[in-house]
Design a protein around this motif. Structure first.
Motif, PDB file in Angstrom:
ATOM      1  N   VAL A 196      53.210  29.411  -2.758  1.00 18.29           N
ATOM      2  CA  VAL A 196      54.449  28.878  -2.370  1.00 18.29           C
ATOM      3  C   VAL A 196      55.077  28.079  -0.831  1.00 18.29           C
ATOM      4  N   GLN A 197      55.735  27.410  -1.058  1.00 14.69           N
ATOM      5  CA  GLN A 197      56.872  27.564  -0.026  1.00 14.69           C
ATOM      6  C   GLN A 197      58.078  27.486   0.308  1.00 14.69           C
ATOM      7  N   LEU A 198      58.791  28.191   1.255  1.00 18.27           N
ATOM      8  CA  LEU A 198      59.964  27.555   1.249  1.00 18.27           C
ATOM      9  C   LEU A 198      60.600  27.315   2.268  1.00 18.27           C
ATOM     10  N   GLN A 199      61.181  26.117   1.839  1.00 20.36           N
ATOM     11  CA  GLN A 199      61.841  25.558   3.454  1.00 20.36           C
ATOM     12  C   GLN A 199      63.073  25.264   3.452  1.00 20.36           C
ATOM     13  N   ALA A 200      64.056  25.805   4.467  1.00 21.49           N
ATOM     14  CA  ALA A 200      65.561  26.168   4.344  1.00 21.49           C
ATOM     15  C   ALA A 200      65.726  25.002   5.276  1.00 21.49           C
ATOM     16  N   PHE A 201      67.211  24.533   5.209  1.00 22.51           N
ATOM     17  CA  PHE A 201      67.483  23.450   6.073  1.00 22.51           C
ATOM     18  C   PHE A 201      69.026  23.224   6.270  1.00 22.51           C
ATOM     19  N   GLY A 202      69.723  22.367   6.859  1.00 22.68           N
ATOM     20  CA  GLY A 202      71.657  22.523   6.552  1.00 22.68           C
ATOM     21  C   GLY A 202      71.674  23.358   7.785  1.00 22.68           C
ATOM     22  N   GLY A 203      71.297  23.678   8.928  1.00 22.00           N
ATOM     23  CA  GLY A 203      72.094  24.640  10.275  1.00 22.00           C
ATOM     24  C   GLY A 203      72.522  23.048  10.588  1.00 22.00           C
ATOM     25  N   GLY A 204      72.947  23.584  11.665  1.00 26.87           N
ATOM     26  CA  GLY A 204      73.604  22.785  12.494  1.00 26.87           C
ATOM     27  C   GLY A 204      74.687  23.136  13.500  1.00 26.87           C
ATOM     28  N   MET A 205      75.578  22.828  14.831  1.00 24.35           N
ATOM     29  CA  MET A 205      76.113  23.291  15.027  1.00 24.35           C
ATOM     30  C   MET A 205      77.449  22.435  14.614  1.00 24.35           C
ATOM     31  N   VAL A 206      78.697  24.158  14.396  1.00 23.03           N
ATOM     32  CA  VAL A 206      79.724  23.805  14.227  1.00 23.03           C
ATOM     33  C   VAL A 206      80.813  24.821  14.696  1.00 23.03           C
ATOM     34  N   GLN A 207      82.269  24.049  15.023  1.00 20.42           N
ATOM     35  CA  GLN A 207      82.987  25.029  15.426  1.00 20.42           C
ATOM     36  C   GLN A 207      83.368  26.085  14.840  1.00 20.42           C
ATOM     37  N   ALA A 208      84.117  26.719  15.095  1.00 13.51           N
ATOM     38  CA  ALA A 208      84.784  28.351  14.812  1.00 13.51           C
ATOM     39  C   ALA A 208      86.134  27.762  13.707  1.00 13.51           C
ATOM     40  N   GLY A 209      85.632  28.690  13.066  1.00 10.16           N
ATOM     41  CA  GLY A 209      85.987  28.146  11.712  1.00 10.16           C
ATOM     42  C   GLY A 209      85.790  27.014  10.479  1.00 10.16           C
ATOM     43  N   GLY A 210      84.938  26.525  10.895  1.00  7.34           N
ATOM     44  CA  GLY A 210      84.109  25.713  10.374  1.00  7.34           C
ATOM     45  C   GLY A 210      83.554  26.515   9.279  1.00  7.34           C
ATOM     46  N   PHE A 211      82.751  25.169   8.163  1.00 10.30           N
ATOM     47  CA  PHE A 211      81.849  25.915   7.156  1.00 10.30           C
ATOM     48  C   PHE A 211      80.357  25.167   7.277  1.00 10.30           C
ATOM     49  N   LEU A 212      79.449  25.147   6.754  1.00  6.35           N
ATOM     50  CA  LEU A 212      77.699  25.115   6.283  1.00  6.35           C
ATOM     51  C   LEU A 212      77.546  25.702   5.249  1.00  6.35           C
ATOM     52  N   ARG A 213      76.607  24.209   4.872  1.00  4.17           N
ATOM     53  CA  ARG A 213      76.152  24.732   3.199  1.00  4.17           C
ATOM     54  C   ARG A 213      74.297  24.848   3.465  1.00  4.17           C
ATOM     55  N   LEU A 214      73.778  25.562   3.446  1.00  5.48           N
ATOM     56  CA  LEU A 214      72.137  26.240   3.970  1.00  5.48           C
ATOM     57  C   LEU A 214      71.389  25.970   2.269  1.00  5.48           C
ATOM     58  N   SER A 215      70.790  25.096   2.820  1.00  5.63           N
ATOM     59  CA  SER A 215      69.996  25.298   1.159  1.00  5.63           C
ATOM     60  C   SER A 215      68.422  25.211   1.457  1.00  5.63           C
ATOM     61  N   CYS A 216      67.358  25.330   0.351  1.00  4.50           N
ATOM     62  CA  CYS A 216      65.875  26.326   0.734  1.00  4.50           C
ATOM     63  C   CYS A 216      66.171  25.260  -0.788  1.00  4.50           C
TER      64      CYS A 216
END
Length: 122
Positions: free
Chosen positions: A1-21
């Motif tokens: 089994v391998q898990l790979q997380a991605f979707g991180g980055g730089m955002v300003q306060a109040g922003g949003f991100l969606r991480l995936s694994c």
């Protein structure tokens, strides 16, 4: 089994991100998957977990309302939607998996992804 997380980055306060694994291969219904994070000079922190088969979700009290965990059983992908991000959310975010719910939420799961960095600027 391998898990790979991605979707991180730089955002300003109040922003949003969606991480995936991404999970290599099929995720069986007995699995429990979750998200943790670790900020600089801090201990690893549990965020949320989900039972793969039923979709039942669990959250750390401090995460309720801003973060939403979900999964796509067709693509074997775990998600973490993060809204209204704040500088204190800056951390490396990890996905994890086990068949034991208690192991997942206590950080003792067998499988871990490599982490994805989220940086929130003020």
């Amino acid at each position: 089994v391998q898990l790979q997380a991605f979707g991180g980055g730089m955002v300003q306060a109040g922003g949003f991100l969606r991480l995936s694994c991404a999970h290599s291969g099929r995720v069986y219904s007995s699995a429990v998957m979750g998200w943790f994070r670790q900020a600089p000079d801090k201990e690893r922190e549990y965020l949320s977990a989900i039972r793969w088969g039923t979709g039942r979700t669990y959250y750390a009290d401090s995460m309720k309302g801003r973060f939403t965990i979900s999964r796509d059983t067709a693509t074997n992908t775990l998600y973490l939607q993060m809204n209204n991000l704040q500088p204190e959310d800056t951390a490396i975010y990890y996905c994890t998996k086990d068949t034991d719910w208690a192991k997942v939420v206590t950080g003792k799961a067998h499988y871990w992804g490599q982490g994805t960095l989220v940086t929130v600027s003020s």
